[in-house]
Write a protein that holds these residues in place. Sequence first.
Motif, mmCIF file in Angstrom:
data_model
loop_
_atom_site.group_PDB
_atom_site.id
_atom_site.type_symbol
_atom_site.label_atom_id
_atom_site.label_comp_id
_atom_site.label_asym_id
_atom_site.label_seq_id
_atom_site.Cartn_x
_atom_site.Cartn_y
_atom_site.Cartn_z
ATOM 1 N N GLU A 285 35.375 27.588 37.966
ATOM 2 C CA GLU A 285 34.768 28.318 36.856
ATOM 3 C C GLU A 285 33.250 28.378 37.012
ATOM 4 O O GLU A 285 32.632 29.427 36.798
ATOM 5 N N ALA A 324 44.309 32.573 41.762
ATOM 6 C CA ALA A 324 44.818 32.731 40.399
ATOM 7 C C ALA A 324 43.846 32.150 39.379
ATOM 8 O O ALA A 324 43.612 32.742 38.314
ATOM 9 N N ILE A 325 43.256 31.011 39.713
ATOM 10 C CA ILE A 325 42.313 30.374 38.784
ATOM 11 C C ILE A 325 41.032 31.205 38.678
ATOM 12 O O ILE A 325 40.487 31.405 37.583
ATOM 13 N N TRP A 328 41.674 34.096 36.541
ATOM 14 C CA TRP A 328 41.724 33.673 35.136
ATOM 15 C C TRP A 328 40.311 33.601 34.552
ATOM 16 O O TRP A 328 40.035 34.128 33.476
ATOM 17 N N HIS A 329 39.406 32.967 35.286
ATOM 18 C CA HIS A 329 38.043 32.819 34.777
ATOM 19 C C HIS A 329 37.234 34.114 34.901
ATOM 20 O O HIS A 329 36.125 34.194 34.361
ATOM 21 N N THR A 331 38.416 37.165 34.020
ATOM 22 C CA THR A 331 39.098 38.203 33.252
ATOM 23 C C THR A 331 38.176 38.844 32.229
ATOM 24 O O THR A 331 37.413 38.166 31.560
ATOM 25 N N ARG A 333 38.903 41.677 29.125
ATOM 26 C CA ARG A 333 39.913 42.497 28.466
ATOM 27 C C ARG A 333 39.540 43.964 28.563
ATOM 28 O O ARG A 333 38.407 44.352 28.318
ATOM 29 N N SER A 360 34.919 39.650 39.587
ATOM 30 C CA SER A 360 36.141 38.996 39.829
ATOM 31 C C SER A 360 36.512 38.897 41.251
ATOM 32 O O SER A 360 35.950 39.540 42.062
ATOM 33 N N THR A 371 52.532 35.459 39.205
ATOM 34 C CA THR A 371 52.972 35.169 37.854
ATOM 35 C C THR A 371 54.246 35.917 37.501
ATOM 36 O O THR A 371 54.667 35.904 36.357
ATOM 37 N N ARG A 377 46.592 38.707 37.365
ATOM 38 C CA ARG A 377 46.085 38.842 36.007
ATOM 39 C C ARG A 377 45.879 40.316 35.779
ATOM 40 O O ARG A 377 44.994 40.916 36.372
ATOM 41 N N ALA A 380 42.237 41.299 35.374
ATOM 42 C CA ALA A 380 41.166 40.729 36.192
ATOM 43 C C ALA A 380 40.684 41.773 37.162
ATOM 44 O O ALA A 380 41.435 42.616 37.595
#
Length: 397
Positions: A285, A324-325, A328-329, A331, A333, A360, A371, A377, A380
């Motif tokens: 992160e 993936a991590i 996630w960090h 992302t 919307r 990203s 997933t 994601r 992302a």
Amino acid sequence: MSQEHRTAFSADGDCRTQMHLARQGVVSPEMARVAEREQLDPEAIRQEVAAGRMIIPANVEHERLDPMAIGQLARVKINANIGNSPTTSSLQEEVDKLTISEKWGADTVMDLSTGKRIDETREAIVAAATVPIGTVPIYQAVEKVKRIEDLGPELLVDNIEHQARQGVDYMTIHAGVRLEHLPLCQHRVTGIVSRGGGILARWMVHHMRENPLYERFDDILEICRRYDVSISLGDGLRPGSIADASDAAQFAELKTLGELTERAWEREVQVMIEGPGHIPMDQLEMNVRRQREICHDAPFYTLGPLVTDIAPGYDHITSAIGAAIVGWHSTRRRPRRCTTRPWPTTTSRRRSSARCAVPSTARCTTSRTWTGTRCARPYASASASASALPPWPRASS
């Protein structure tokens, strides 16, 4: 791919980039196609490209390209690496790898050939590809000299222009490795693991001169403006082990990449940032946040990140975990309607730090079904890279 999705530029135009069109307020056919594929408003795509938060790798010479985008509002993208070596593969095998990569969902493909018939192989790949094709130009340049020390600035720049004429859509340019950074690598456990970074470090130490790609960066930008080659700013000092993660050398180069990003944007050249290499989970992160801050929200093209060093033969799994991590960090919307302020008419205005922007990426060695959905994601923005390993099948939508 039909030419209805490609802009008809003037052959003698000095700037033919998607960023140039976006800043002129033009929604190009490429942007419209990206909007269709991403299910977003075309104006939102234009504004993101103008701001540098999204790139559309689309060399004007790549005729069969089906335009796609990498950026914070786009879906996660996966790259596949192919290419011959001095001992294995043939031209047809590389084209077959491209076909397989496209079949199983690769969004971009990098030709990392280092063997014989490099030019013929690349031309065949570009001619057959509907996805953007990337390269690392220094790999071919070093094949033209007997010793790394014999590389010259002119050879490096000429080779970049040569590949641009062939239709390469994006290129890894290791311009951020500087002579002053090399002492920071002396106490590393694994030193410099990037091949491009290692080549340039050896050249700089031998000649005691600055990185020629850094010194000639303005000339490289002029080439990219003419052909709309997106620059993937290489992470030549990425850590090659967890012990070296997030060290001074890594972040010194990242600071230079932020400077080069601004210089590219001033010339309306599209940019994404490579990184960060071997990084433990608890630092991912922070690495995303620093990249976003230092490189002004340019898309992040991650190498891995590998979250452990102790899984030889299973990098496709350890990098998928890191990817993936990071996704996630990273992302953001996706809005129903774009509410971003339009890009100003001048190109010198500093980007506002108040805007919500998370670049990203997820450079991993699997298909995008981590997933069980069509991408890691859905919201992302990312570009990811995989060696040519058997991909997992794409999940049904």
